[in-house]
Design a protein around this motif. Structure first.
Motif, mmCIF file in Angstrom:
data_model
loop_
_atom_site.group_PDB
_atom_site.id
_atom_site.type_symbol
_atom_site.label_atom_id
_atom_site.label_comp_id
_atom_site.label_asym_id
_atom_site.label_seq_id
_atom_site.Cartn_x
_atom_site.Cartn_y
_atom_site.Cartn_z
ATOM 1 N N ARG A 133 30.453 35.639 57.002
ATOM 2 C CA ARG A 133 30.216 36.851 57.789
ATOM 3 C C ARG A 133 31.525 37.262 58.466
ATOM 4 O O ARG A 133 32.027 36.541 59.323
ATOM 5 N N PRO A 134 32.078 38.404 58.119
ATOM 6 C CA PRO A 134 33.356 38.812 58.706
ATOM 7 C C PRO A 134 33.320 38.913 60.226
ATOM 8 O O PRO A 134 34.312 38.619 60.889
ATOM 9 N N TRP A 135 32.183 39.304 60.778
ATOM 10 C CA TRP A 135 32.126 39.475 62.229
ATOM 11 C C TRP A 135 32.247 38.134 62.950
ATOM 12 O O TRP A 135 32.791 38.064 64.064
ATOM 13 N N VAL A 136 31.771 37.059 62.315
ATOM 14 C CA VAL A 136 31.897 35.735 62.920
ATOM 15 C C VAL A 136 33.369 35.324 62.973
ATOM 16 O O VAL A 136 33.886 34.865 64.003
ATOM 17 N N VAL A 137 34.058 35.492 61.842
ATOM 18 C CA VAL A 137 35.481 35.143 61.775
ATOM 19 C C VAL A 137 36.278 35.976 62.764
ATOM 20 O O VAL A 137 37.137 35.462 63.498
ATOM 21 N N SER A 138 35.977 37.291 62.827
ATOM 22 C CA SER A 138 36.696 38.178 63.735
ATOM 23 C C SER A 138 36.447 37.796 65.190
ATOM 24 O O SER A 138 37.370 37.773 66.009
ATOM 25 N N MET A 139 35.191 37.463 65.519
ATOM 26 C CA MET A 139 34.859 37.108 66.894
ATOM 27 C C MET A 139 35.579 35.835 67.327
ATOM 28 O O MET A 139 36.184 35.778 68.405
ATOM 29 N N ILE A 140 35.524 34.792 66.478
ATOM 30 C CA ILE A 140 36.168 33.523 66.836
ATOM 31 C C ILE A 140 37.676 33.706 66.939
ATOM 32 O O ILE A 140 38.313 33.213 67.885
ATOM 33 N N ASN A 141 38.272 34.425 65.995
ATOM 34 C CA ASN A 141 39.730 34.626 66.036
ATOM 35 C C ASN A 141 40.160 35.418 67.265
ATOM 36 O O ASN A 141 41.210 35.142 67.853
ATOM 37 N N THR A 142 39.348 36.409 67.672
ATOM 38 C CA THR A 142 39.682 37.185 68.872
ATOM 39 C C THR A 142 39.661 36.305 70.108
ATOM 40 O O THR A 142 40.569 36.364 70.957
ATOM 41 N N LEU A 143 38.625 35.455 70.237
ATOM 42 C CA LEU A 143 38.554 34.546 71.382
ATOM 43 C C LEU A 143 39.731 33.565 71.379
ATOM 44 O O LEU A 143 40.324 33.282 72.427
ATOM 45 N N LEU A 144 40.079 33.061 70.196
ATOM 46 C CA LEU A 144 41.206 32.131 70.110
ATOM 47 C C LEU A 144 42.518 32.826 70.471
ATOM 48 O O LEU A 144 43.388 32.232 71.125
ATOM 49 N N ASP A 145 42.667 34.087 70.052
ATOM 50 C CA ASP A 145 43.871 34.843 70.410
ATOM 51 C C ASP A 145 43.999 34.967 71.926
ATOM 52 O O ASP A 145 45.089 34.797 72.495
ATOM 53 N N ILE A 146 42.879 35.258 72.583
ATOM 54 C CA ILE A 146 42.914 35.422 74.043
ATOM 55 C C ILE A 146 43.275 34.106 74.710
ATOM 56 O O ILE A 146 44.129 34.056 75.605
ATOM 57 N N PHE A 147 42.654 33.014 74.277
ATOM 58 C CA PHE A 147 42.928 31.714 74.884
ATOM 59 C C PHE A 147 44.382 31.293 74.667
ATOM 60 O O PHE A 147 45.024 30.747 75.572
ATOM 61 N N GLN A 148 44.903 31.542 73.454
ATOM 62 C CA GLN A 148 46.269 31.110 73.174
ATOM 63 C C GLN A 148 47.313 32.047 73.787
ATOM 64 O O GLN A 148 48.471 31.669 73.910
ATOM 65 N N THR A 149 46.901 33.255 74.162
ATOM 66 C CA THR A 149 47.816 34.173 74.832
ATOM 67 C C THR A 149 47.951 33.832 76.315
ATOM 68 O O THR A 149 48.963 34.130 76.938
ATOM 69 N N MET A 150 46.935 33.197 76.886
ATOM 70 C CA MET A 150 46.966 32.871 78.312
ATOM 71 C C MET A 150 48.042 31.839 78.618
ATOM 72 O O MET A 150 48.064 30.780 77.992
ATOM 73 N N PRO A 151 48.902 32.102 79.588
ATOM 74 C CA PRO A 151 49.795 31.045 80.067
ATOM 75 C C PRO A 151 48.986 29.899 80.666
ATOM 76 O O PRO A 151 47.892 30.103 81.202
ATOM 77 N N THR A 152 49.538 28.703 80.600
ATOM 78 C CA THR A 152 48.776 27.517 80.980
ATOM 79 C C THR A 152 48.272 27.560 82.417
ATOM 80 O O THR A 152 47.130 27.156 82.687
ATOM 81 N N PHE A 153 49.076 28.039 83.334
ATOM 82 C CA PHE A 153 48.707 28.007 84.742
ATOM 83 C C PHE A 153 47.491 28.874 85.031
ATOM 84 O O PHE A 153 46.753 28.625 85.997
ATOM 85 N N VAL A 154 47.275 29.917 84.222
ATOM 86 C CA VAL A 154 46.191 30.856 84.484
ATOM 87 C C VAL A 154 44.832 30.179 84.364
ATOM 88 O O VAL A 154 43.854 30.596 84.983
ATOM 89 N N TYR A 155 44.747 29.110 83.573
ATOM 90 C CA TYR A 155 43.480 28.400 83.436
ATOM 91 C C TYR A 155 43.033 27.763 84.749
ATOM 92 O O TYR A 155 41.846 27.531 84.965
ATOM 93 N N LEU A 156 43.987 27.429 85.603
ATOM 94 C CA LEU A 156 43.670 26.550 86.726
ATOM 95 C C LEU A 156 42.807 27.208 87.794
ATOM 96 O O LEU A 156 41.916 26.568 88.354
#
Length: 680
Positions: A186-209
């Protein structure tokens, strides 16, 4: 009546002339036009409507964020969500506390841990032997001994515990998601997971805290949770990529054999993607170690605590020793996971004498058990004896730092002033001192120039977010420092990347250094930069450059090396010089790699923004640190963290759109432009 002259007929066998291409300005020329107009408007309007606010003044949105935090803290005893997160955090704390009492801190009334340093070292060495061979066993043993010799045994074990717990849960959560990503049709599943991963990997580490502390408290619970979240994306993305890219022919063969989806996954896809999965695991371990170090800022246990304490006191020697041990741990974990993958492949191909291996492991296991028994029986073998290695090395580092800074202060000040006066200050004045609507318009136009329509919507959303959260001026200063850092990264990347691509000996020499550089957590890069440049914004920029350079250099080197040898031979046959070959053939044809290197370099530099806030970087980094330090500033710190994420997403999307547009243009125009550039 006007006579018409017929065009000459082409001679037999002659190739028709190539169709003429419509001439248009290249993208860099349009970018210069936009910047030129921007400079003119800035000269007439600078200093007005910059949205600069005093440090301790809060906007309504920032105050609402602080009120939200206060309401969450007030509802800890009644809100089911908060009760669940605190209960989960308490469970993580109990796991870490149990592991600490086993190997790192006294388990009262026992005055030492249940397993002393000798037993822990013996077990770790045996595991290295079992999974990767005797060379890795020696590396692991030497690494564990160094933790004690330099006086940081307990802190080192605490860092390993937090990292190990986070990695275990990252794998338990991430592998099912990786399977879902790799097998979903399902393309929407792949797109959804990749979008979430992009956001998480774009965040600088300190922002998680900030949000983690709000919902899980401080200490070991926050350290494990933020490390777990930060370490999840690599295992999901890389393992999912490996599963998805198993040969379609193999998949069709399994379907023809009548295998179920689960059988195909267990017997074909996972085994064939094993090497890629191990790469994902390696990246997850490195990310976990990096984040577990930074988690010291929220009272997470480990080596990050003495590094952070020494940085606050500007004690370079005191920060260097635990920072060096973090690097030792990173190299040990990196080499162990890589060697374990290679050892399993050799065993699968029958290149290992399994009978001899079992005998060796059995004999050494007995020795490891004896060491465990001895460490539980004799106090002297449970508690690492005190040594002067750590203080002595710290003193040497302080002496060397003092000599180096006194000797080269003129050179370092000259370099700092050169970059600041001729690049950083003018660019900051243009971006941050223009009216906010002028800067926003210029950024939108540049986004369209480089990324066309694909980049416009995310840029509009991110700019609107920066305006909404009330830290526009600080955001523009952070963006300026990030752009300057990225420019310096790309200069290093092009110079060393081209050099590596054209000289195999240089690649052989530099690649191990770059690999080691990628394993060093970002915290550690601040130590030498602080010694050289003192607590200033330039320190944060240079630390970000050094942190980002390894990945950018490797991307450029791989892209330049990927240029077809046939193309290079053709350019040389036209009499191209080395300089022409590099500038008109290799770099233009590896443009997509250059864009990717710029993208990754910029995100790595941005990731240092908050860490740099601790050593005088100011702007958003300082706002986040202030939000940690004072409860009444929490809303401003949260707004600053969100603003950093928005900057990262905006720049990431512009770079991705530019790379996509470049790829489409390259595919649409197959004729090699370098011929025209070289006059051929």
């Amino acid at each position: 009546m006007t006579a018409t002259i017929a065009p000459p007929r082409p001679q037999a066998g002659a190739e028709p002339p190539p169709p003429s291409e419509p001439r248009s300005l290249p993208r860099w020329a349009w970018a210069l036009v936009v910047i030129g107009v921007w400079i003119v408007v800035w000269a007439l309007t600078k200093g007005t409507d910059t949205l600069e606010i005093p440090v301790r003044v809060h906007t309504e949105v920032q105050q609402q964020l602080t009120d939200f935090r206060d309401s969450v803290l007030a509802s800890r005893d009644t809100n089911p969500l908060i009760q669940f997160t605190y209960s989960l955090g308490g469970w993580f704390t109990d796991v870490v506390d149990w592991a600490q009492r086993m190997i790192s801190i006294p388990d009262f009334p026992r005055p030492v841990p249940q397993i002393g340093w000798l037993g822990v070292t013996a077990i770790a060495t045996w595991i290295g032997l079992a999974v990767a061979g005797w060379r890795i066993a020696l590396l692991v043993g030497a690494s564990f001994v160094s933790f004690g010799l330099f006086g940081y045994w307990s802190d080192s074990m605490d860092l390993l515990i937090v990292t190990f717990v986070a990695v275990v849960f990252s794998v338990l959560i991430g592998m099912p998601l990786a399977v879902w990503l790799g097998t979903s049709r399902r393309p929407w599943v792949v797109s959804m997971i990749n979008t979430l991963l992009d956001i998480f990997q774009t965040m600088p580490t300190f922002v998680y805290l900030l949000p983690i502390v709000l919902f899980f408290g401080i200490g070991a619970s926050a350290a494990v949770v933020c490390t777990l979240i930060y370490a999840l994306p690599p295992i999901i993305r890389v393992a999912g990529h490996g599963i998805r890219n198993v040969s379609p022919t193999t998949i069709e063969a399994t379907d023809a054999a009548g295998q179920t989806s689960f059988q195909r996954l267990r017997k074909v896809q996972l085994p064939m993607a094993r090497k890629t999965i191990v790469v994902g695991l390696n990246q997850t371990i490195m990310a976990a170690l990096s984040m577990a170090t930074i988690a010291a800022y929220v009272d997470g246990p480990g080596l990050g605590k003495p590094v952070l304490s020494a940085l606050f006191k500007n004690d370079v020697g005191g920060a260097f020793v635990p920072g060096m041990l973090i690097v030792v741990m990173a190299v040990m974990l990196d080499r162990t996971t890589t060697a374990a993958s290679e050892a399993s492949e050799r065993a699968a191909r029958g290149q290992v004498d399994l009978r001899l291996r079992r005998i060796v492991l059995a004999v050494t296991a007995v020795g490891a058990l004896v060491a465990v028994w001895a460490s539980r029986t004799y106090i002297s073998l449970a508690e690492f004896p005190e040594t002067s290695w750590g203080p002595t090395l710290a003193g040497w580092v302080d002496d060397f730092t003092e000599w180096f800074t006194d000797t080269f202060r003129g050179a370092t000040d000259w370099f700092k002033n050169l970059i600041s006066d001729y690049l950083l200050n003018p660019l900051q004045s243009l971006i941050a001192e223009s009216p906010w609507y002028v800067t926003a318009t210029a950024i939108l136009l540049l986004a369209f120039v480089f990324g066309r329509a694909r980049a416009l919507l995310p840029t509009v959303i991110c700019l609107a977010g920066l305006r909404y959260f009330g830290l526009w001026h600080d955001s523009m200063i952070t963006l300026t420092m990030t752009l300057v850092g990225t420019l310096l990264v790309m200069i290093l990347a092009v110079v060393f990347g081209v050099w590596m691509a054209r000289r195999a000996s240089v690649d052989l020499m530099l690649r191990p250094v770059l690999d080691a550089g990628q394993t060093i957590p970002p915290f550690v890069y601040l130590i030498p930069m602080l010694a050289l440049f003192g607590p200033t914004r330039f320190t944060a920029i240079v630390a970000g450059v050094v942190y980002a350079a390894p990945v950018a250099i490797k991307l450029v080197a791989d892209g330049v090396r990927g240029v077809s040898p046939t193309t290079l031979e053709a350019s040389r046959s036209t009499g191209a010089t080395t300089w022409q070959e590099i500038t008109k053939v290799q770099l233009p044809m590896s443009r997509s790699s250059l864009v990717l290197a710029a993208n990754q370099g910029l995100l790595y530099v941005l990731a240092m923004a908050v860490i740099g806030g601790m050593v005088g970087a100011g702007a958003l980094g300082y706002d986040v640190v202030l939000g940690f330090s004072r409860s009444e500033e929490w809303g401003k710190g949260a707004a600053a963290g969100i603003s950093i994420v928005l900057i990262g997403i905006m720049v990431d999307r512009i770079c991705r759109a530019a790379a996509h547009d470049e790829a489409v243009t390259h595919d649409a125009t197959r004729r090699p432009r370098w011929r025209a550039a070289l006059g051929g």
